[in-house]
Design an enzyme around this catalytic site. Structure first.
Site, mmCIF file in Angstrom:
data_model
loop_
_atom_site.group_PDB
_atom_site.id
_atom_site.type_symbol
_atom_site.label_atom_id
_atom_site.label_comp_id
_atom_site.label_asym_id
_atom_site.label_seq_id
_atom_site.Cartn_x
_atom_site.Cartn_y
_atom_site.Cartn_z
ATOM 1 N N ARG A 56 0.797 -1.727 -0.232
ATOM 2 C CA ARG A 56 0.156 -0.362 -0.009
ATOM 3 C C ARG A 56 0.823 1.266 0.031
ATOM 4 O O ARG A 56 0.279 2.002 -0.352
ATOM 5 C CB ARG A 56 -1.391 0.574 1.843
ATOM 6 C CG ARG A 56 -2.473 -1.458 0.946
ATOM 7 C CD ARG A 56 -3.241 -0.986 2.472
ATOM 8 N NE ARG A 56 -3.604 0.094 1.966
ATOM 9 C CZ ARG A 56 -4.249 0.381 3.904
ATOM 10 N NH1 ARG A 56 -3.769 0.157 4.455
ATOM 11 N NH2 ARG A 56 -5.174 1.914 3.645
ATOM 12 N N VAL A 90 -4.698 7.026 4.991
ATOM 13 C CA VAL A 90 -3.307 6.729 5.393
ATOM 14 C C VAL A 90 -2.196 7.107 4.272
ATOM 15 O O VAL A 90 -1.202 7.182 4.391
ATOM 16 C CB VAL A 90 -3.279 5.581 5.693
ATOM 17 C CG1 VAL A 90 -3.693 5.504 7.387
ATOM 18 C CG2 VAL A 90 -3.190 4.517 4.984
ATOM 19 N N ASP A 91 -3.820 7.373 3.032
ATOM 20 C CA ASP A 91 -2.819 7.348 1.670
ATOM 21 C C ASP A 91 -1.785 8.788 1.079
ATOM 22 O O ASP A 91 -0.670 8.601 0.363
ATOM 23 C CB ASP A 91 -3.586 7.048 0.581
ATOM 24 C CG ASP A 91 -4.874 7.758 0.373
ATOM 25 O OD1 ASP A 91 -4.303 9.350 0.674
ATOM 26 O OD2 ASP A 91 -5.983 7.685 -0.113
ATOM 27 N N HIS A 106 -6.112 8.417 11.549
ATOM 28 C CA HIS A 106 -5.806 6.923 11.445
ATOM 29 C C HIS A 106 -4.306 6.570 11.110
ATOM 30 O O HIS A 106 -3.854 5.643 10.657
ATOM 31 C CB HIS A 106 -6.345 6.235 10.353
ATOM 32 C CG HIS A 106 -7.833 6.191 11.531
ATOM 33 N ND1 HIS A 106 -8.972 5.852 10.334
ATOM 34 C CD2 HIS A 106 -8.190 6.435 12.311
ATOM 35 C CE1 HIS A 106 -9.922 5.556 10.990
ATOM 36 N NE2 HIS A 106 -9.629 6.116 12.201
ATOM 37 N N CYS A 114 8.943 2.193 16.400
ATOM 38 C CA CYS A 114 9.503 0.842 17.188
ATOM 39 C C CYS A 114 7.858 0.880 18.332
ATOM 40 O O CYS A 114 7.640 1.371 18.924
ATOM 41 C CB CYS A 114 10.417 0.938 17.906
ATOM 42 S SG CYS A 114 11.642 -0.346 18.828
ATOM 43 N N GLY A 173 -16.530 9.976 1.746
ATOM 44 C CA GLY A 173 -16.766 9.144 1.040
ATOM 45 C C GLY A 173 -16.302 8.538 1.954
ATOM 46 O O GLY A 173 -15.392 7.954 2.378
ATOM 47 N N THR A 174 -16.929 8.135 3.574
ATOM 48 C CA THR A 174 -17.314 7.234 4.088
ATOM 49 C C THR A 174 -18.140 6.957 4.708
ATOM 50 O O THR A 174 -19.426 7.575 4.865
ATOM 51 C CB THR A 174 -16.272 8.124 5.501
ATOM 52 O OG1 THR A 174 -16.279 6.726 6.573
ATOM 53 C CG2 THR A 174 -16.738 9.368 5.993
ATOM 54 N N LEU A 200 -21.039 7.670 -2.274
ATOM 55 C CA LEU A 200 -21.867 6.904 -3.436
ATOM 56 C C LEU A 200 -22.617 6.132 -3.055
ATOM 57 O O LEU A 200 -23.790 6.345 -4.238
ATOM 58 C CB LEU A 200 -20.749 6.109 -3.781
ATOM 59 C CG LEU A 200 -20.528 5.366 -5.692
ATOM 60 C CD1 LEU A 200 -21.034 6.127 -6.128
ATOM 61 C CD2 LEU A 200 -19.364 4.384 -5.688
ATOM 62 N N ALA A 217 -17.065 11.780 -5.459
ATOM 63 C CA ALA A 217 -16.329 12.661 -4.663
ATOM 64 C C ALA A 217 -15.727 14.084 -5.621
ATOM 65 O O ALA A 217 -15.728 15.191 -5.530
ATOM 66 C CB ALA A 217 -15.779 12.265 -3.587
#
Ligand code: OAD
Ligand code: ZN
Length: 234
Positions: A56, A90-91, A106, A114, A173-174, A200, A217
């Site tokens: 990812r 997270v992108d 997130h 660590c 979009g959630t 959507l 969106a």
């Protein structure tokens, strides 16, 4: 007082080519969520979990912002401190689009830390081809900087303050099914905000939404944002 507070989810990145989680063909169909998005899953098989996030992360380097991300950056430019963005993604695409007033609740695919001493690393410092990466300071395992199920999202205090002090709270979009983020519409509404959704499909928390715009969106947000900017200038 914030004029527009926006929460985005996987749906805003769909048009950039990133798979959502719960739609048909979503990520959780192929990768059981309890294996790749929980502390227990990581303890059981850290290599499997790392492989998932490395894939990812590499994809996130290649994808570009779409008209949805770009419209939200444009709204930030127009409203300044009266705008704030919260994302469950997270992108890093909002950052790529230039969004600055941004909370990534997130975590981030481009960081890890660590599990013992919590030292932070950027992914580009890590040998992604090798075995599970190890902390150079203490020798423990590193883990992706992703908030997993059973863990507490980042910035909840700041977010709560903003939810209580915004005129409009908009979700984009959630699916409205993962808490605590799914509950933000309720808090915002209780404290007097107008609530808007662009999605959507109908989100699960639709009962707390005043205005629902159904669709993509990237198709809805650009003209939606131009209208807000036009209204606030006029
Ligand atoms: P989901 O996959 O649950 O929901 C994505 C939503 O976006 C769905 O409701 C779709 O209808 C909608 N959607 C799809 N394409 C769209 C488009 N082009 N435009 C607008 N809407 C579209 O994703 P999230 O709600 O973001 O957590 O999921 C929340 C969290 O659950 C994620 O942050 C992730 C996941 O488990 C972690 O990894 C910690
Ligand atoms: Zn360490």
């Amino acid at each position: 007082m914030i004029k527009y507070l926006v929460l985005t989810g996987a749906g805003i990145s769909a048009e950039s080519g990133i798979r959502t989680f719960r739609d048909t063909g979503g990520l959780w169909e192929e990768y059981p969520v309890e294996l790749v998005a929980s502390p227990e899953g990581f303890a059981a098989d850290p290599k499997f979990v790392w492989d998932f996030y490395i894939k990812r992360f590499k994809q996130s380097l290649e994808v570009e912002p779409n008209p949805g991300h770009i419209a939200l950056k444009r709204l930030e430019d127009a409203l300044g401190d009266k705008f704030h963005l919260i994302t469950q993604n997270v992108d890093g695409i909002h950052r790529k689009a230039g969004s600055k007033r941004l909370l990534e609740m997130h975590g981030r695919l481009d960081q890890c830390y660590c599990i013992s001493c919590h030292r932070q690393y950027n992914m580009n410092e890590i040998d992604l081809a090798g075995d599970v990466p190890i902390c150079t300071a203490c020798g423990s395992l590193l883990r992706p900087n992703i908030v997993w199920f059973g863990e507490v999202p980042y910035y909840l205090y700041e977010i709560e303050e903003m939810l209580k002090n915004c005129e409009v709270f908009m979700i984009v979009g959630t699916s409205g099914s993962v808490y605590p983020a799914a509950g933000f519409v309720m808090t915002a509404k209780l404290f007097g905000a107008r609530t808007v959704a662009i999605n959507l499909e109908k989100p699960d928390n639709l009962s707390f939404i005043d205005e629902f715009y159904q669709g993509r969106a990237g198709e809805i947000l650009p003209s939606f944002v131009e209208k807000i900017i036009g209204d606030s200038n006029g």
